[in-house]
Design a protein around this motif. Structure first.
Motif, PDB file in Angstrom:
ATOM      1  N   GLN A  40       0.816  -1.211   0.000  1.00  0.00           N
ATOM      2  CA  GLN A  40       0.000   0.000   0.000  1.00  0.00           C
ATOM      3  C   GLN A  40       0.854   1.266   0.000  1.00  0.00           C
ATOM      4  N   GLY A  41       0.493   2.179  -0.897  1.00  0.00           N
ATOM      5  CA  GLY A  41       1.165   3.481  -0.887  1.00  0.00           C
ATOM      6  C   GLY A  41       2.592   3.455  -1.414  1.00  0.00           C
ATOM      7  N   SER A  42       3.054   2.296  -1.887  1.00  0.00           N
ATOM      8  CA  SER A  42       4.428   2.208  -2.393  1.00  0.00           C
ATOM      9  C   SER A  42       4.415   2.466  -3.898  1.00  0.00           C
ATOM     10  N   ASP A  43       5.614   2.638  -4.478  1.00  0.00           N
ATOM     11  CA  ASP A  43       5.660   2.706  -5.938  1.00  0.00           C
ATOM     12  C   ASP A  43       6.238   1.408  -6.501  1.00  0.00           C
ATOM     13  N   GLU A  44       6.129   0.328  -5.709  1.00  0.00           N
ATOM     14  CA  GLU A  44       6.561  -0.988  -6.199  1.00  0.00           C
ATOM     15  C   GLU A  44       5.759  -1.382  -7.436  1.00  0.00           C
ATOM     16  N   ALA A  45       6.313  -2.296  -8.219  1.00  0.00           N
ATOM     17  CA  ALA A  45       5.559  -2.849  -9.344  1.00  0.00           C
ATOM     18  C   ALA A  45       4.452  -3.757  -8.793  1.00  0.00           C
ATOM     19  N   PHE A  46       3.301  -3.726  -9.451  1.00  0.00           N
ATOM     20  CA  PHE A  46       2.283  -4.723  -9.138  1.00  0.00           C
ATOM     21  C   PHE A  46       2.788  -6.085  -9.595  1.00  0.00           C
ATOM     22  N   ARG A  47       2.427  -7.137  -8.890  1.00  0.00           N
ATOM     23  CA  ARG A  47       2.783  -8.510  -9.285  1.00  0.00           C
ATOM     24  C   ARG A  47       1.749  -9.458  -8.715  1.00  0.00           C
ATOM     25  N   GLY A  48       1.754 -10.693  -9.234  1.00  0.00           N
ATOM     26  CA  GLY A  48       0.794 -11.696  -8.789  1.00  0.00           C
ATOM     27  C   GLY A  48       1.090 -12.147  -7.376  1.00  0.00           C
ATOM     28  N   GLY A  49       0.031 -12.531  -6.679  1.00  0.00           N
ATOM     29  CA  GLY A  49       0.167 -13.073  -5.332  1.00  0.00           C
ATOM     30  C   GLY A  49      -0.908 -14.117  -5.094  1.00  0.00           C
ATOM     31  N   VAL A  50      -0.655 -14.972  -4.101  1.00  0.00           N
ATOM     32  CA  VAL A  50      -1.615 -16.024  -3.740  1.00  0.00           C
ATOM     33  C   VAL A  50      -1.949 -15.860  -2.269  1.00  0.00           C
ATOM     34  N   ALA A  51      -3.239 -15.898  -1.934  1.00  0.00           N
ATOM     35  CA  ALA A  51      -3.657 -15.698  -0.538  1.00  0.00           C
ATOM     36  C   ALA A  51      -3.426 -16.955   0.277  1.00  0.00           C
ATOM     37  N   LEU A  52      -2.902 -16.755   1.493  1.00  0.00           N
ATOM     38  CA  LEU A  52      -2.805 -17.830   2.478  1.00  0.00           C
ATOM     39  C   LEU A  52      -3.034 -17.184   3.835  1.00  0.00           C
ATOM     40  N   GLY A  53      -4.113 -17.616   4.527  1.00  0.00           N
ATOM     41  CA  GLY A  53      -4.434 -17.006   5.817  1.00  0.00           C
ATOM     42  C   GLY A  53      -4.553 -15.497   5.658  1.00  0.00           C
ATOM     43  N   ASP A  54      -3.830 -14.745   6.515  1.00  0.00           N
ATOM     44  CA  ASP A  54      -3.899 -13.283   6.414  1.00  0.00           C
ATOM     45  C   ASP A  54      -2.723 -12.707   5.610  1.00  0.00           C
ATOM     46  N   GLN A  55      -2.023 -13.568   4.882  1.00  0.00           N
ATOM     47  CA  GLN A  55      -0.836 -13.148   4.123  1.00  0.00           C
ATOM     48  C   GLN A  55      -1.043 -13.312   2.614  1.00  0.00           C
ATOM     49  N   ILE A  56      -0.098 -12.769   1.852  1.00  0.00           N
ATOM     50  CA  ILE A  56      -0.040 -12.983   0.399  1.00  0.00           C
ATOM     51  C   ILE A  56       1.324 -13.583   0.089  1.00  0.00           C
ATOM     52  N   VAL A  57       1.342 -14.670  -0.636  1.00  0.00           N
ATOM     53  CA  VAL A  57       2.607 -15.205  -1.134  1.00  0.00           C
ATOM     54  C   VAL A  57       2.958 -14.394  -2.381  1.00  0.00           C
ATOM     55  N   ASP A  58       4.042 -13.640  -2.300  1.00  0.00           N
ATOM     56  CA  ASP A  58       4.485 -12.773  -3.393  1.00  0.00           C
ATOM     57  C   ASP A  58       5.118 -13.667  -4.473  1.00  0.00           C
ATOM     58  N   LEU A  59       4.452 -13.789  -5.611  1.00  0.00           N
ATOM     59  CA  LEU A  59       4.930 -14.750  -6.624  1.00  0.00           C
ATOM     60  C   LEU A  59       6.238 -14.290  -7.263  1.00  0.00           C
ATOM     61  N   ALA A  60       6.449 -12.985  -7.350  1.00  0.00           N
ATOM     62  CA  ALA A  60       7.719 -12.501  -7.926  1.00  0.00           C
ATOM     63  C   ALA A  60       8.875 -12.852  -6.983  1.00  0.00           C
ATOM     64  N   ALA A  61       8.660 -12.654  -5.682  1.00  0.00           N
ATOM     65  CA  ALA A  61       9.704 -12.987  -4.703  1.00  0.00           C
ATOM     66  C   ALA A  61       9.941 -14.494  -4.688  1.00  0.00           C
ATOM     67  N   LEU A  62       8.870 -15.273  -4.754  1.00  0.00           N
ATOM     68  CA  LEU A  62       9.010 -16.737  -4.732  1.00  0.00           C
ATOM     69  C   LEU A  62       9.777 -17.214  -5.969  1.00  0.00           C
TER      70      LEU A  62
END
Ligand SMILES: O=C(O)/C=C/C(=O)CC(=O)CC(=O)O
Ligand SMILES: [Ca+2]
Ligand SMILES: [Mg+2]
Length: 440
Positions: A40-62
């Protein structure tokens, strides 16, 4: 079409992430829905993520960890982009390979769990965007209950038109004004014909409504001229989201004949950020039998698999929150509860019908299910039905009433699947709210 249950669906499967086991949570390890996000509020690139519990698995980082290999790695690379079209285009074998790889990395005892944990972003710190570049959007009309109820308002003498039980009706919608949950839009302005008048007036919509729908994201497309057969149709569906087709009923009633909705529906359509895959929904497949006396579908719209398991039991809820409720700290109040299983036409029938004339669908295209009203009035997915054309107000906490939406109101759609012997699969929320009209 049949999707066999596999190890990713096992109800006893647990994640090393504790919040994935939250009772009543939308995102256990058996779900793994996709979205596009950034902090939120960052200028990071948007990327895909997968929901798990209250988190998002960042697919670019993975993807950067190198933990995922083989066909799943190609799907992960595609899912790491700023929209999910490339992943959608890969097709169901690749989607399932990625789902299996994620399931194995996220479950208790997984090797590499410490590294995967560094790829998590809290959902509470994320902002989302529309998850695909949506080339085209088509809205169907698959609830016979909605068609009958709304038909009574627009055409009292002829509510359910004779084609309804033969042909999946739809109209081509507008992709540019589709927004993600959190969308705020100005009350539309346009032409309406006041009751009893013979000439229209111009001004803010006075009958602003919702439509409770599911959105269907298309995966692999078809070549122009090559229809998709019923037994292949679901192979082209990437997954489902929640969709609110905001509708200006007074503008609609005046403009819609003979070509259907135009400005009454193209000013805003809100979708949930999360796309739940058909893989995740497999335990909740169900059959659909047409009521006795109804015609059977024409052969091109019929298949044994579709009759036996072409429908899905997805519970749906509409919540309404007024500004007064918000000030008092009250949560949205439920005004409708229903299920997708009541739909008259299935996903496969929508896809096959859309392409039967050779029309080409493309990865990232969006279909709307149409308003998902169930058989009783409290299961109606639009205010025009719930209030019987504005005559019976809906009563909210603190005694407030609504027939149609007022400025400052917000509407929250929710969806989930739940039954004994299977994990709960949730859709999260699809929220949108109304700003005052802007005049020319
Ligand atoms: O019956 C009509 O003339 C109008 C119907 C709708 O407004 C509904 C529509 O957009 C399709 C749907 O959501 O079911
Ligand atoms: Ca609609
Ligand atoms: Mg709309």
């Amino acid at each position: 079409m049949s999707t066999l249950l596999n190890e990713t669906h096992h109800p006893a499967l647990r994640s090393w992430l504790a919040s994935a086991q939250t009772p009543g949570g939308d995102f256990p390890i058996q779900n793994l829905p996709f979205a596009v996000f950034r902090r939120q509020g960052s200028d990071e690139a948007f990327r895909g993520g997968v929901a798990l519990g209250d988190q998002i698995v960042d697919l670019a980082a993975l993807a950067r960890t190198g933990l995922v290999t083989g066909e799943a790695a190609a799907a992960l690379q595609a899912g790491a982009q700023d929209r999910l079209n490339a992943l959608m285009a890969l097709g169901p074998t690749a989607w399932s390979a990625l789902r299996l790889a994620l399931s194995r990395l996220l479950r208790e005892g997984a090797a590499g769990a410490d590294t995967v944990a560094t790829c998590l972003v809290p959902q509470a710190q994320a902002e989302f965007t529309v998850p695909a570049r949506i080339g085209d959007y088509t809205d169907f009309y698959t609830s016979v209950h909605h068609a009958t109820n709304i038909g009574k308002q627009f055409r009292p003498d002829n509510p359910l038109l004779p084609n309804y039980k033969w042909v999946p009706i739809g109209y081509h919608g507008r992709a540019s004004s589709i927004g993600v949950s959190g969308q705020r839009f100005h009350r539309p302005v346009g032409q309406t014909l006041p009751p009893g008048a013979t000439e229209p007036v111009f001004g803010p919509c006075r009958r602003l409504d919702i439509e409770l729908e599911l959105g269907v994201f298309l995966g692999q497309g078809n070549e122009l001229g090559e229809p998709i057969a019923m037994d292949d149709a679901e192979q082209h569906v990437f997954g489902l989201c929640l969709l609110n087709d905001w509708s200006a009923r007074d503008i609609q009633a005046w403009e819609y004949q003979p070509l259907g909705p135009f400005l009454s529906k193209n000013f805003a359509t809100t979708i949930s950020p999360w796309i739940v895959t058909l893989d995740a929904l497999a335990p909740y497949r169900t059959g659909f039998e047409r009521p006795a006396g109804d015609p059977q579908p024409l052969a091109y719209l019929d298949s044994a698999a579709n009759r036996q398991e072409g429908a899905f039991d997805i519970q749906l809820d509409v919540g309404l929150q007024t500004p007064a409720m918000r000030s008092a700290g009250l949560a949205p109040a439920s005004i409708c509860r229903t299920s997708y299983r009541h739909a008259y036409w299935t996903l496969a029938q929508m896809v096959t019908h859309h392409t039967v004339n050779g029309c080409n669908l493309q990865p990232g295209d969006l279909l709307g299910s149409g308003t998902l009203s169930g058989p009783t009035l409290d299961q109606a997915g639009a205010l025009i039905e719930l209030t019987q054309g504005g005559k019976q107000p809906v009563t909210l906490p603190q005694g407030e009433q609504r027939v149609y939406l007022e400025d400052g109101d917000s509407v929250v759609l929710r969806g989930w699947c739940e039954k004994a012997g299977a994990a709960r699969i949730g859709f999260g929320a699809c929220e949108g709210s109304i700003l005052p009209a802007r005049t020319l």
